[in-house]
Scaffold this motif. Structure first.
Motif, PDB file in Angstrom:
ATOM      1  N   UNK A   1      38.498  92.157  26.689  1.00  0.00           N
ATOM      2  CA  UNK A   1      38.148  91.665  28.032  1.00  0.00           C
ATOM      3  C   UNK A   1      36.791  92.182  28.519  1.00  0.00           C
ATOM      4  N   UNK A   2      36.186  93.083  27.741  1.00  0.00           N
ATOM      5  CA  UNK A   2      34.957  93.737  28.223  1.00  0.00           C
ATOM      6  C   UNK A   2      33.829  92.765  28.589  1.00  0.00           C
ATOM      7  N   UNK A   3      33.616  91.664  27.844  1.00  0.00           N
ATOM      8  CA  UNK A   3      32.528  90.750  28.246  1.00  0.00           C
ATOM      9  C   UNK A   3      32.706  90.193  29.660  1.00  0.00           C
ATOM     10  N   UNK A   4      33.981  90.101  30.113  1.00  0.00           N
ATOM     11  CA  UNK A   4      34.231  89.613  31.485  1.00  0.00           C
ATOM     12  C   UNK A   4      33.549  90.494  32.531  1.00  0.00           C
ATOM     13  N   UNK A   5      33.473  91.784  32.238  1.00  0.00           N
ATOM     14  CA  UNK A   5      32.893  92.712  33.223  1.00  0.00           C
ATOM     15  C   UNK A   5      31.423  92.417  33.510  1.00  0.00           C
ATOM     16  N   UNK A   6      30.782  91.681  32.606  1.00  0.00           N
ATOM     17  CA  UNK A   6      29.371  91.358  32.843  1.00  0.00           C
ATOM     18  C   UNK A   6      29.220  90.363  33.995  1.00  0.00           C
TER      19      UNK A   6
ATOM     20  N   UNK B   1      43.748  97.007  25.076  1.00  0.00           N
ATOM     21  CA  UNK B   1      43.649  95.571  25.378  1.00  0.00           C
ATOM     22  C   UNK B   1      42.528  95.290  26.384  1.00  0.00           C
ATOM     23  N   UNK B   2      41.929  96.339  26.920  1.00  0.00           N
ATOM     24  CA  UNK B   2      40.722  96.151  27.740  1.00  0.00           C
ATOM     25  C   UNK B   2      39.543  95.722  26.854  1.00  0.00           C
ATOM     26  N   UNK B   3      39.589  96.054  25.565  1.00  0.00           N
ATOM     27  CA  UNK B   3      38.409  95.843  24.706  1.00  0.00           C
ATOM     28  C   UNK B   3      38.020  94.357  24.615  1.00  0.00           C
TER      29      UNK B   3
ATOM     30  N   UNK C   1      35.298  94.899  42.326  1.00  0.00           N
ATOM     31  CA  UNK C   1      36.637  94.885  42.928  1.00  0.00           C
ATOM     32  C   UNK C   1      37.646  94.203  41.997  1.00  0.00           C
ATOM     33  N   UNK C   2      37.238  93.096  41.401  1.00  0.00           N
ATOM     34  CA  UNK C   2      38.142  92.369  40.503  1.00  0.00           C
ATOM     35  C   UNK C   2      38.329  93.114  39.177  1.00  0.00           C
ATOM     36  N   UNK C   3      37.235  93.758  38.710  1.00  0.00           N
ATOM     37  CA  UNK C   3      37.335  94.567  37.487  1.00  0.00           C
ATOM     38  C   UNK C   3      38.400  95.647  37.663  1.00  0.00           C
ATOM     39  N   UNK C   4      38.374  96.255  38.864  1.00  0.00           N
ATOM     40  CA  UNK C   4      39.290  97.365  39.140  1.00  0.00           C
ATOM     41  C   UNK C   4      40.738  96.879  39.133  1.00  0.00           C
ATOM     42  N   UNK C   5      40.945  95.705  39.754  1.00  0.00           N
ATOM     43  CA  UNK C   5      42.321  95.167  39.802  1.00  0.00           C
ATOM     44  C   UNK C   5      42.821  94.832  38.403  1.00  0.00           C
ATOM     45  N   UNK C   6      41.932  94.220  37.619  1.00  0.00           N
ATOM     46  CA  UNK C   6      42.294  93.858  36.248  1.00  0.00           C
ATOM     47  C   UNK C   6      42.561  95.129  35.430  1.00  0.00           C
ATOM     48  N   UNK C   7      41.677  96.128  35.607  1.00  0.00           N
ATOM     49  CA  UNK C   7      41.802  97.376  34.844  1.00  0.00           C
ATOM     50  C   UNK C   7      43.173  97.996  35.063  1.00  0.00           C
ATOM     51  N   UNK C   8      43.611  98.061  36.328  1.00  0.00           N
ATOM     52  CA  UNK C   8      44.884  98.738  36.630  1.00  0.00           C
ATOM     53  C   UNK C   8      46.036  98.084  35.894  1.00  0.00           C
ATOM     54  N   UNK C   9      46.024  96.744  35.842  1.00  0.00           N
ATOM     55  CA  UNK C   9      47.106  96.037  35.138  1.00  0.00           C
ATOM     56  C   UNK C   9      47.046  96.297  33.645  1.00  0.00           C
ATOM     57  N   UNK C  10      45.824  96.194  33.082  1.00  0.00           N
ATOM     58  CA  UNK C  10      45.713  96.309  31.618  1.00  0.00           C
ATOM     59  C   UNK C  10      45.980  97.761  31.191  1.00  0.00           C
ATOM     60  N   UNK C  11      45.550  98.736  31.990  1.00  0.00           N
ATOM     61  CA  UNK C  11      45.827 100.140  31.652  1.00  0.00           C
ATOM     62  C   UNK C  11      47.331 100.374  31.491  1.00  0.00           C
ATOM     63  N   UNK C  12      48.095  99.822  32.454  1.00  0.00           N
ATOM     64  CA  UNK C  12      49.557 100.021  32.379  1.00  0.00           C
ATOM     65  C   UNK C  12      50.105  99.424  31.091  1.00  0.00           C
TER      66      UNK C  12
ATOM     67  N   UNK D   1      34.722  98.990  34.982  1.00  0.00           N
ATOM     68  CA  UNK D   1      35.849  99.703  35.594  1.00  0.00           C
ATOM     69  C   UNK D   1      36.995  99.944  34.603  1.00  0.00           C
ATOM     70  N   UNK D   2      36.833  99.524  33.354  1.00  0.00           N
ATOM     71  CA  UNK D   2      37.877  99.786  32.346  1.00  0.00           C
ATOM     72  C   UNK D   2      37.818 101.235  31.850  1.00  0.00           C
ATOM     73  N   UNK D   3      36.711 101.899  32.150  1.00  0.00           N
ATOM     74  CA  UNK D   3      36.442 103.236  31.638  1.00  0.00           C
ATOM     75  C   UNK D   3      37.516 104.234  32.086  1.00  0.00           C
ATOM     76  N   UNK D   4      38.044 105.000  31.123  1.00  0.00           N
ATOM     77  CA  UNK D   4      39.044 106.028  31.470  1.00  0.00           C
ATOM     78  C   UNK D   4      38.607 107.415  31.002  1.00  0.00           C
ATOM     79  N   UNK D   5      37.300 107.562  30.708  1.00  0.00           N
ATOM     80  CA  UNK D   5      36.783 108.824  30.164  1.00  0.00           C
ATOM     81  C   UNK D   5      37.189 110.039  30.999  1.00  0.00           C
ATOM     82  N   UNK D   6      37.177 109.856  32.349  1.00  0.00           N
ATOM     83  CA  UNK D   6      37.411 111.012  33.232  1.00  0.00           C
ATOM     84  C   UNK D   6      38.782 111.629  32.997  1.00  0.00           C
ATOM     85  N   UNK D   7      39.735 110.832  32.495  1.00  0.00           N
ATOM     86  CA  UNK D   7      41.088 111.367  32.289  1.00  0.00           C
ATOM     87  C   UNK D   7      41.117 112.492  31.256  1.00  0.00           C
TER      88      UNK D   7
END
Ligand SMILES: C[S@@+](CC[C@H](N)C(=O)[O-])C[C@H]1O[C@@H](n2cnc3c(N)ncnc32)[C@H](O)[C@@H]1O
Length: 265
Positions: A220-225, A216-218, A230-241, A49-55
């Motif tokens: 953290x990427x192993x965590x996504x495994x 800074x998502x980089x 749902x938790x990935x998404x919550x974490x992603x939103x914070x780290x994206x900001x 869920x860290x992916x932002x390619x669509x932007x």
């Protein structure tokens, strides 16, 4: 001793680009018989869920435009472009297997009459000058001889046209480790972009800009495994900001991001 002149040098460079394209074609035509898809699957799980390619697609408007999907692969973007009101959609790729997949996908999506797909080398597309209003590409420039590709893009883009690309970057050491651990998901010649490639874009396109995503998502990427979506998404939103603030405040960090969006006019 014969000193090479500019004609023989240009011919040697064209041959080198054609050989590069041939190696890419062989890799993408044969990837179904290797561990490519398996390893790619793990990479996409780690990006999660860290992916932002669509932007990257927010950076252009396809409505009413003659659009080229440069290095279209299996044609993931075709329907999206047609739905966005593109006047025409053309996809090119050096791999005939990828082009066949793009054609199949377009048939499944019911848009086959509104797009065309051609096997072509991105360094020398064969299109007439000024053919397209918009050229887009996802993860293609770093598979090419960048200078030759940019010169070709400049030629086939109309004078008021725009090219938008989403590409990976080279500088972050963690990303380099990730690449070293996943060789079967990479072609032998691919080369994530560097600050020198940004300089080249600026040299060839008078109006060039770029934006970066995922920093800074980089680590953290192993965590996504292991984390649920749902938790990935919550974490992603914070780290994206946090990423956005840091990238704006410290431009020197931009080259360490995972993705760069290139906008060339
Ligand atoms: C990483 S894939 C990206 C595909 C697609 N854009 C996507 O996002 O799924 C790179 C693509 O570039 C194509 N490619 C590599 N070298 C090329 C060249 N010289 N001309 C045209 N396509 C090329 C490959 O065949 C492959 O489909």
């Amino acid at each position: 001793m014969d000193v090479p002149n500019s004609v023989t040098l240009a011919a040697a460079e064209a041959d080198a680009a054609a050989s590069l394209a041939e190696r890419e074609r062989a890799f993408y035509n044969e990837k179904g018989e290797t561990s490519y898809h398996l390893v790619r699957g793990w990479i996409w799980r780690a990006i999660g869920e860290f992916r932002r390619n669509e932007e990257a697609h927010d950076l252009y408007d396809a409505a009413g435009k003659d659009v080229l999907d440069y290095g279209c692969g299996p044609g993931y973007l075709t329907k999206q472009l047609i739905d966005a009101g593109a006047a025409s959609v053309t996809g090119i790729d050096v791999s005939n297997a990828e082009i066949e997949q793009a054609q199949r996908r377009a048939r499944q999506d019911g848009v086959e009459g509104r797009c065309r797909f051609l096997v072509a080398d991105a360094h020398a597309t064969g299109f007439p000058d000024d053919s397209f209003d918009l050229v887009i590409g996802d993860s293609i420039i770093h598979h090419l001889d960048v200078r030759r590709a940019l010169v070709e893009l400049r030629r086939i883009l109309r004078p008021d046209g725009t090219a938008v690309f989403l590409e990976p970057l080279w500088h972050n050491p963690l990303l380099r480790v990730g690449r070293a651990l996943t060789p079967s998901a990479r072609t032998p010649d691919e080369h994530p972009l560097t600050v020198d490639d940004w300089a080249l874009c600026a040299e060839i396109f008078p109006a060039f800009d770029h934006e970066e995503r995922e920093l800074f998502t980089i680590p953290l990427m192993p965590l996504n495994l292991v984390l649920p979506t749902r938790l990935q998404r919550r974490l992603a939103k914070r780290v994206w900001r946090f990423d956005d603030r840091m990238l704006a405040r410290f431009p020197g960090l931009r080259k360490h991001a995972r993705s760069t969006f290139l906008v060339m006019k």
